[in-house]
Design a protein around this motif. Structure first.
Motif, PDB file in Angstrom:
ATOM      1  N   UNK A 257     152.738  61.531  -7.912  1.00 29.20           N
ATOM      2  CA  UNK A 257     151.704  60.503  -8.018  1.00 29.20           C
ATOM      3  C   UNK A 257     151.657  59.895  -9.416  1.00 29.20           C
ATOM      4  N   UNK A 258     151.966  60.678 -10.427  1.00 27.96           N
ATOM      5  CA  UNK A 258     152.039  60.132 -11.776  1.00 27.96           C
ATOM      6  C   UNK A 258     153.136  59.067 -11.855  1.00 27.96           C
ATOM      7  N   UNK A 259     154.298  59.380 -11.280  1.00 23.99           N
ATOM      8  CA  UNK A 259     155.393  58.420 -11.276  1.00 23.99           C
ATOM      9  C   UNK A 259     155.070  57.213 -10.394  1.00 23.99           C
ATOM     10  N   UNK A 260     154.477  57.447  -9.240  1.00 29.55           N
ATOM     11  CA  UNK A 260     154.129  56.332  -8.361  1.00 29.55           C
ATOM     12  C   UNK A 260     153.144  55.382  -8.999  1.00 29.55           C
ATOM     13  N   UNK A 261     152.153  55.929  -9.697  1.00 25.53           N
ATOM     14  CA  UNK A 261     151.180  55.074 -10.366  1.00 25.53           C
ATOM     15  C   UNK A 261     151.819  54.338 -11.539  1.00 25.53           C
ATOM     16  N   UNK A 262     152.726  55.016 -12.247  1.00 27.35           N
ATOM     17  CA  UNK A 262     153.423  54.354 -13.353  1.00 27.35           C
ATOM     18  C   UNK A 262     154.218  53.155 -12.852  1.00 27.35           C
ATOM     19  N   UNK A 263     154.972  53.348 -11.774  1.00 27.91           N
ATOM     20  CA  UNK A 263     155.772  52.255 -11.225  1.00 27.91           C
ATOM     21  C   UNK A 263     154.874  51.109 -10.766  1.00 27.91           C
ATOM     22  N   UNK A 264     153.808  51.437 -10.039  1.00 31.65           N
ATOM     23  CA  UNK A 264     152.894  50.400  -9.555  1.00 31.65           C
ATOM     24  C   UNK A 264     152.251  49.642 -10.704  1.00 31.65           C
ATOM     25  N   UNK A 265     151.871  50.359 -11.734  1.00 31.28           N
ATOM     26  CA  UNK A 265     151.257  49.721 -12.903  1.00 31.28           C
ATOM     27  C   UNK A 265     152.248  48.771 -13.575  1.00 31.28           C
ATOM     28  N   UNK A 266     153.483  49.226 -13.728  1.00 32.11           N
ATOM     29  CA  UNK A 266     154.490  48.391 -14.383  1.00 32.11           C
ATOM     30  C   UNK A 266     154.901  47.198 -13.529  1.00 32.11           C
TER      31      UNK A 266
END
Length: 325
Positions: A85-94
């Motif tokens: 979820x940390x990676x998923x949120x990072x990708x979505x944010x970027x």
């Protein structure tokens, strides 16, 4: 706290971020439900925790039929739900997403789910919808945390008044709908948890920055049957040895967050840890009908002591601070 209304909701500004691991059958149902959504989000991000089944091929088979932009991130190792979820949120944010909707692979989205969440988006920035359980019943999620104890309140009211929402100070990555402004302030979910307490902690952090709510909108349905103990108005699910280890170990990460934010009180927090331990013993006896597994609870406590003594431990940094550095 920020409560200023936002602009009207644009579905294309939202990203669904899904974490999956070796459950391509369940992921198929979720992606099929996303393909049937109306409206659809602007992006769907799939974070694959190094699955060894046919997840990669499955995701690629949906790239054209999904009806929206699909981004696939395959991790080199299994980082747990927390890392995923940390990676998923990072990708979505970027990607520039205004709204990020997190979910596991064992749910499906109701066709009008995004529209229902978007209805509340102009008013709140941290929103939790409701879901149906596997058997079609209304799932009750413990949306309030007793902050000094750092544990959920199991008897928080399940009903809603005419407002259609209730204030919450927790979070659940199975349906968390959060605005990028809040993510920028509190940073990404903490991958150090691996599993458990990560979403409660993240939702608690969000509630310190904005008015967080659970709304009376059914938007998800669970697609995986879990062994349960029916307690009448509540259910208690079966778990695993890994779950037992992390539920005790990760109390130390919560303790460190509490210390960093100046809300840690030793005696109430210790009571919360003892109550958590007791609850897991009850789960073993009444749901799984065994006493085997207690060693993993003790092992988690031992590992937690090391984390609690780590003077170098720091909270996840705000994304604004990361950009400036």
């Amino acid at each position: 706290m920020s409560t200023a209304p936002a602009a009207a909701f644009d579905p294309a500004s939202a990203t669904i971020a899904v974490v999956t691991y070796n459950r391509s059958g369940l992921l198929t149902r979720l992606l099929t439900s996303i393909a049937a959504m109306d409206p659809k989000p602007g992006h769907v991000v799939i974070v694959d925790n190094a699955s060894t089944d046919d997840t990669t091929e499955l995701v690629e088979s949906f790239r054209e039929r999904l009806g929206t932009t699909l981004v696939y991130r395959r991790m080199e190792t299994n980082t747990g739900g927390s890392g995923g979820f940390s990676e998923g949120m990072r990708v979505a944010y970027e990607l520039g997403s205004e709204w990020i909707w997190l979910m596991d692979d064992d749910v499906e989205v109701l066709p009008e789910g995004l529209a229902k969440m978007g209805k509340w988006a102009p008013r709140f920035k941290s929103i939790q919808g409701r879901r149906y359980d596997y058997d079609g019943s209304e799932f009750y999620w413990q949306y309030r945390v007793a902050e000094p104890l750092a544990i959920p309140i199991p008897f928080a009211p399940a009903g809603f008044d005419a407002s259609g929402y209730r204030p919450m100070n927790s979070g659940c990555f199975e349906g968390m709908f959060i605005h990028r402004d809040v993510v920028a302030e509190i940073g990404l979910p903490d991958p150090r948890f691996f599993i458990y307490w990560d979403d409660q902690t993240y939702g608690w952090l969000a509630s310190r920055k904005t008015a967080s709510v659970i709304v009376d909108e059914f938007v998800l349905r669970r697609t995986r049957e879990i062994k349960q103990w029916d307690m009448g108005v509540r259910h208690m699910n079966a778990s695993s040895n890994a779950y037992r280890f992390y539920i005790m170990r990760n109390r130390a990460h919560i303790k460190q967050y509490y210390r960093a934010l100046g809300v840690y009180r030793r005696v109430p927090f210790a009571l919360g840890t003892a109550l958590t331990f007791g609850k897991e013993l009850i789960r073993l006896l009444f749901v799984e009908h065994t006493v085997r597994g207690t060693s993993h609870l003790f092992r988690g406590l031992r590992e937690g002591r090391k984390i609690a003594k780590d003077a170098s431990w720091r909270p996840m940094p705000p994304l604004e601070a990361v950009r400036r550095s």
